[in-house]
Design a protein around this motif. Structure first.
Motif, mmCIF file in Angstrom:
data_model
loop_
_atom_site.group_PDB
_atom_site.id
_atom_site.type_symbol
_atom_site.label_atom_id
_atom_site.label_comp_id
_atom_site.label_asym_id
_atom_site.label_seq_id
_atom_site.Cartn_x
_atom_site.Cartn_y
_atom_site.Cartn_z
ATOM 1 N N LEU A 75 0.836 -1.212 0.000
ATOM 2 C CA LEU A 75 0.000 0.000 0.000
ATOM 3 C C LEU A 75 0.867 1.257 0.000
ATOM 4 O O LEU A 75 0.538 2.250 -0.668
ATOM 5 C CB LEU A 75 -0.931 -0.007 1.212
ATOM 6 C CG LEU A 75 -2.034 -1.078 1.199
ATOM 7 C CD1 LEU A 75 -2.818 -1.042 2.505
ATOM 8 C CD2 LEU A 75 -2.976 -0.865 0.010
ATOM 9 N N ILE A 76 1.979 1.220 0.719
ATOM 10 C CA ILE A 76 2.906 2.353 0.701
ATOM 11 C C ILE A 76 3.442 2.569 -0.709
ATOM 12 O O ILE A 76 3.483 3.699 -1.215
ATOM 13 C CB ILE A 76 4.066 2.113 1.685
ATOM 14 C CG1 ILE A 76 3.572 2.141 3.134
ATOM 15 C CG2 ILE A 76 5.166 3.161 1.495
ATOM 16 C CD1 ILE A 76 4.599 1.684 4.139
ATOM 17 N N ILE A 82 1.558 9.984 -4.187
ATOM 18 C CA ILE A 82 0.118 10.282 -4.191
ATOM 19 C C ILE A 82 -0.354 10.746 -2.821
ATOM 20 O O ILE A 82 -0.853 11.868 -2.667
ATOM 21 C CB ILE A 82 -0.692 9.050 -4.647
ATOM 22 C CG1 ILE A 82 -0.259 8.613 -6.049
ATOM 23 C CG2 ILE A 82 -2.188 9.348 -4.591
ATOM 24 C CD1 ILE A 82 -0.871 7.309 -6.509
ATOM 25 N N LYS A 83 -0.181 9.883 -1.813
ATOM 26 C CA LYS A 83 -0.660 10.249 -0.484
ATOM 27 C C LYS A 83 0.018 9.407 0.587
ATOM 28 O O LYS A 83 0.507 8.303 0.309
ATOM 29 C CB LYS A 83 -2.176 10.047 -0.392
ATOM 30 C CG LYS A 83 -2.612 8.598 -0.554
ATOM 31 C CD LYS A 83 -4.131 8.452 -0.444
ATOM 32 C CE LYS A 83 -4.540 6.981 -0.581
ATOM 33 N NZ LYS A 83 -6.005 6.811 -0.461
ATOM 34 N N LEU A 148 8.865 10.084 4.008
ATOM 35 C CA LEU A 148 8.390 11.014 5.023
ATOM 36 C C LEU A 148 7.600 10.257 6.088
ATOM 37 O O LEU A 148 6.608 9.593 5.782
ATOM 38 C CB LEU A 148 7.516 12.096 4.389
ATOM 39 C CG LEU A 148 8.191 12.928 3.292
ATOM 40 C CD1 LEU A 148 7.252 14.031 2.817
ATOM 41 C CD2 LEU A 148 9.511 13.520 3.780
ATOM 42 N N ILE A 149 8.055 10.377 7.314
ATOM 43 C CA ILE A 149 7.413 9.699 8.446
ATOM 44 C C ILE A 149 6.654 10.723 9.284
ATOM 45 O O ILE A 149 7.217 11.726 9.717
ATOM 46 C CB ILE A 149 8.458 8.979 9.312
ATOM 47 C CG1 ILE A 149 9.100 7.825 8.538
ATOM 48 C CG2 ILE A 149 7.828 8.459 10.596
ATOM 49 C CD1 ILE A 149 10.153 7.089 9.316
ATOM 50 N N ILE A 156 3.309 6.812 6.483
ATOM 51 C CA ILE A 156 4.532 6.803 5.688
ATOM 52 C C ILE A 156 4.181 7.312 4.295
ATOM 53 O O ILE A 156 3.178 6.890 3.701
ATOM 54 C CB ILE A 156 5.126 5.383 5.563
ATOM 55 C CG1 ILE A 156 5.407 4.785 6.945
ATOM 56 C CG2 ILE A 156 6.392 5.403 4.707
ATOM 57 C CD1 ILE A 156 6.545 5.435 7.698
ATOM 58 N N PHE A 157 5.021 8.197 3.778
ATOM 59 C CA PHE A 157 4.768 8.738 2.440
ATOM 60 C C PHE A 157 6.058 8.722 1.633
ATOM 61 O O PHE A 157 7.087 9.247 2.077
ATOM 62 C CB PHE A 157 4.231 10.167 2.540
ATOM 63 C CG PHE A 157 3.976 10.826 1.209
ATOM 64 C CD1 PHE A 157 3.239 10.183 0.220
ATOM 65 C CD2 PHE A 157 4.478 12.094 0.946
ATOM 66 C CE1 PHE A 157 2.999 10.794 -1.004
ATOM 67 C CE2 PHE A 157 4.240 12.714 -0.277
ATOM 68 C CZ PHE A 157 3.493 12.061 -1.257
ATOM 69 N N LEU A 158 6.010 8.106 0.451
ATOM 70 C CA LEU A 158 7.134 8.142 -0.488
ATOM 71 C C LEU A 158 6.898 9.325 -1.424
ATOM 72 O O LEU A 158 5.875 9.385 -2.116
ATOM 73 C CB LEU A 158 7.218 6.835 -1.277
ATOM 74 C CG LEU A 158 7.340 5.552 -0.445
ATOM 75 C CD1 LEU A 158 7.448 4.332 -1.355
ATOM 76 C CD2 LEU A 158 8.535 5.613 0.496
#
Length: 328
Positions: A75-76, A82-83, A148-149, A156-158
């Motif tokens: 999911l990450i 995106i989000k 980004l944590i 968690i965001f890539l």
């Protein structure tokens, strides 16, 4: 005297009644061979405990698998650029430790390396070297700094589309550690879990001796450099001599430098001793990328961590506080 003999008889009988044996099961988990060995009273008890370990390893796999579309890891990756994605505390903690390791190794260890999963193949399907253009494009998506944590929201965001995380360089070690912890919590006093070279131990063998691991010569697998005890700790061996491709007379191993996109050179085997298999797993791969001098220097700065490196000429290099000659 009669009472003493009677007590001695009862003691001997009780010890023989509850004598512990060594039990082992080998199976395929996380796409790799796992050997689970433990000390138990009987086969029924041992089977129950081994099933508990298997369930824990399977649970870890469902958490970190990038092949399972329902896993938090998938999911990450699907939402990169995106989000942010909400994750469990367990995965959040694991990713934070991975980032710490990335900083420690100057990026030699980086779970966003999964962004290069379609560049190099070591399954026999590669017919040519990947283009520099493809390598450069993949490298642009490899940066642990772009994860980004948000601990407040547990997300968690890539940052970039196409970024991916993967736990191939740490996952088996983490699973072995968690299975060990589960068994200790269940009351298992001794055992050894070997996840295809990621090995952790606790307690002692049936004969009272420490568990031992052979450091094999990769240039001659029938010969071991040393047999070293592993006391309530972990040891991981990574090698570049089994999975590789060859083009124009040059060998390219499966251990890739995430900073350049090319396979590491100069080392054929790294063994790391550490308190946890997770740490040993990540460091073993990182040393290939950092190189002998930098790798040993980094290991020498860590408490309770040692390494043995074998270069492509078969020469052995070790960190400061391990002397394999005493175990030969």
């Amino acid at each position: 005297m009669r009472n003493i003999l009677l007590l001695l008889f009862i003691f001997i009988c009780s010890n023989s009644l509850f004598a512990k044996e060594t039990y082992k099961r080998t199976l395929l988990l996380m796409g790799s061979r796992f050997d689970i060995t433990l000390i138990a009273n009987d086969s029924v008890q041992a089977s129950k405990y081994i099933d508990i370990a298997i369930n824990e390893i399977s649970r870890i796999e469902s958490l970190i698998s990038s092949w399972d579309s329902n896993s938090e890891t998938s999911l990450i990756n699907e939402n990169a650029g995106i989000k942010p994605v909400p994750v469990s505390k367990e995965l959040m903690d694991l990713i934070e430790r991975c980032i710490t390791l990335s900083r420690l190794t100057d990026g030699a260890f980086d779970i966003t390396f999964a962004s290069m999963d379609k560049i190099w193949y070591f399954d026999g399907s590669m017919t040519r070297l990947p283009s520099q253009k493809d390598i450069d494009a993949a490298i642009q998506k490899i940066a642990y700094q772009d994860m980004l944590i948000n601990k407040e929201n547990n997300t968690i965001f890539l940052k970039k589309k196409g970024m991916k995380i993967g736990f191939g360089g740490i996952g088996k070690g983490y699973a072995a550690d968690m299975a060990k912890k589960k068994l200790i919590d269940e009351g298992v006093t001794a055992g050894i879990i070997n996840a295809s070279g990621d090995l952790c131990t606790w307690g002692k063998q049936k004969n009272g001796q420490d568990w031992k691991v052979a450091i094999t010569n990769p240039l001659n697998k029938a010969k071991a450099f040393a047999l070293i005890p592993v006391v309530n700790g972990a040891v991981v061996t990574s090698g570049s001599y089994e999975k590789f491709v060859q083009f124009n007379g040059k060998r390219y191993s499966h251990i890739i430098d995430p900073r350049t996109g090319y396979p590491s050179q100069g080392i054929i085997s790294v063994t790391v001793f550490a308190p946890q298999a997770e740490l040993a797993d990540a460091l073993a791969t990182s040393i290939f990328v950092m190189g002998i001098e930098v790798g040993i220097n980094r290991i020498n700065q860590l408490k309770k961590v040692e390494c043995i490196i074998i270069d492509e000429l078969g020469k052995v290099h070790t960190s400061d506080n391990i002397d394999i000659s005493s175990y030969e």
